[in-house]
Design an enzyme around this catalytic site. Structure first.
Site, PDB file in Angstrom:
ATOM      1  N   SER A   1      -3.059 -10.804  -2.784  1.00 10.45           N
ATOM      2  CA  SER A   1      -2.411  -9.638  -2.172  1.00 10.45           C
ATOM      3  C   SER A   1      -1.208 -10.040  -1.315  1.00 10.45           C
ATOM      4  CB  SER A   1      -3.421  -8.848  -1.338  1.00 10.45           C
ATOM      5  OG  SER A   1      -4.188  -8.015  -2.142  1.00 10.45           O
TER       6      SER A   1
ATOM      7  N   HIS B   1      -5.856  -2.678   4.586  1.00 13.04           N
ATOM      8  CA  HIS B   1      -5.149  -3.543   3.643  1.00 13.04           C
ATOM      9  C   HIS B   1      -3.679  -3.168   3.541  1.00 13.04           C
ATOM     10  CE1 HIS B   1      -4.234  -5.198  -0.458  1.00 13.04           C
ATOM     11  NE2 HIS B   1      -4.922  -6.199   0.027  1.00 13.04           N
TER      12      HIS B   1
ATOM     13  N   ASP C   1      -0.978   1.349  -1.799  1.00 16.76           N
ATOM     14  CA  ASP C   1      -2.102   0.650  -1.200  1.00 16.76           C
ATOM     15  C   ASP C   1      -3.038   1.649  -0.540  1.00 16.76           C
ATOM     16  OD1 ASP C   1      -3.577  -1.525   0.381  1.00 16.76           O
ATOM     17  OD2 ASP C   1      -2.010  -2.693  -0.602  1.00 16.76           O
TER      18      ASP C   1
END
Length: 385
Positions: free
Chosen positions: A258, A102, A67
């Site tokens: 996600s 994120h 990520d």
């Protein structure tokens, strides 16, 4: 060479479409949040976490989170994260607005399901909203991240990311890396994509063979309107208003495929801690077999349906046989009857059509030259007049 776009983050209240990277800031200072795990919302009941965690909690399982980086000093993650290389190599560091937003959220969602698992953070994307105009040179950071995770003991690879290049970002480096992960027995989970309410573009790595692609559901169990609709969807998981860790401290609700993929990765960690002999094929089979199937058994909206963590973990104790293992070839030495033609010999080249084509091209060229000369002569005559 391909275009990569981060499709895995949606933030805010239910069904909003605000991209995580565009609204979160990053601070290097330790977050001032209450100690304890990431709080759950409706997803705990939807997944059957209470029952699943009575059987296993992810002990001894390492989940690689590929990520944008993970802020290791968040109270929900402290002591549970090992930081690997930054294959994006863009010069950004923790504290930059495009670092760790994120990834921190996704790591917390994995640990919410499997609190005793560990996280291997490998940075392969940033938190920029749109990468649609950027061209990547060289080997895919995602492919490098997969190889690194496999080589450094990852039991599960979680990728809440995606991309497309004119609707297709198939990358041979990534395919090869995924094949190596499969050979090593490492299951790979990826988010299906958040294009369902827009262009519904294909998203990779979710679309690659062997990857467990996860769609997002809302609280009533149906597909979230943004979740990409594709035949590659394997299963679905909660993806609306999922409380996740912020890289600035505290928590915030996240929407998208996600968190659905991260939660699923946590479930796989529970399964592997209950039975560490599971193969990727067995993991997929158990997830799909125990899911809440839609009408007809499966569809492009949610695959085989919302996963049932409790049922999947229980079923992990006695998995079906894996018929996907390599087997020795026992057929004839030659797959086709040899015709006696040497491997380096080719049939004679047919030259008739080539000769005709060259002749026609020559005539055409002469006609063009003649036209140019006539035109020039006319212009000179006009000038003299």
């Amino acid at each position: 060479m391909s275009v990569r776009r981060h499709t895995g983050a949606r933030l805010g209240t239910a069904m909003t479409a605000v991209v995580l990277g565009s609204v979160l800031g990053v601070a290097a200072a330790p977050p001032a949040a209450a100690a304890g795990p990431t709080p759950t919302s409706w997803e705990a009941k939807a997944l059957g976490l209470a029952s699943a965690q009575r059987t296993a909690q992810g002990e001894g399982v390492k989940v690689a989170v590929l990520d944008s980086g993970v802020m290791t000093n968040h109270v929900a993650l402290h002591g549970k994260v090992t930081t690997g290389p930054d294959f994006l190599k863009d010069g950004l560091r923790p504290g930059d607005p495009r670092w760790g937003g994120h990834g921190t959220a996704m790591a917390s969602d994995v640990l919410k399901v499997a609190p005793k698992a560990s996280i291997l953070s490998v940075r392969v994307i940033d938190d920029k909203e749109d990468h649609g105009g950027e061209i990547r040179q060289g080997i895919s950071p995602v492919a490098q991240g997969i190889d690194y995770a496999v080589d450094h003991g990852a039991d599960v690879i979680s990728m809440s990311l995606g991309g497309e290049m004119f609707g297709d970002s198939y990358d041979e480096d990534e395919v090869d890396a995924l094949a190596r992960a499969a050979q090593k027995g490492v299951p790979v989970i990826a988010s299906a994509g958040n294009e369902g309410d827009m262009f519904n573009d294909a998203s990779y790595p979710a679309g690659y063979p062997g990857v467990i692609a996860v769609a997002a559901t809302q609280q009533n169990g149906s597909r979230a309107e943004f979740s990409t609709v594709r035949t590659y969807n394997s299963v679905a998981a909660p993806g609306v208003a999922i409380m996740s860790a912020k890289n600035t401290g505290g928590y915030e609700p996240v929407n998208g495929t996600s968190p659905a993929a991260a939660l699923t990765s946590g479930v796989v960690a529970l399964m592997l801690s209950h039975n560490d002999k599971l193969t990727p094929a067995q993991v997929r089979t158990l997830l799909t077999k125990t899911a809440h199937h839609p009408a007809g058994g499966r569809d492009a909206l949610v695959g085989y349906g919302p996963i049932d963590a409790a049922a999947a973990v229980q079923a992990a104790a006695k998995p079906p046989a894996d018929g996907t293992v390599p087997v020795k070839y026992t057929g004839k030495e030659h797959l086709a009857t040899p015709d006696g033609t040497p491997k380096t010999q080719h049939p004679p080249l047919e030259t008739d059509l080539v000769t005709i084509g060259l002749g026609a091209a020559g005539v055409g060229l002469l006609m063009v030259i003649g036209a140019v000369l006539i035109t020039r002569a006319g212009r000179r005559a006009a000038a003299r007049g």
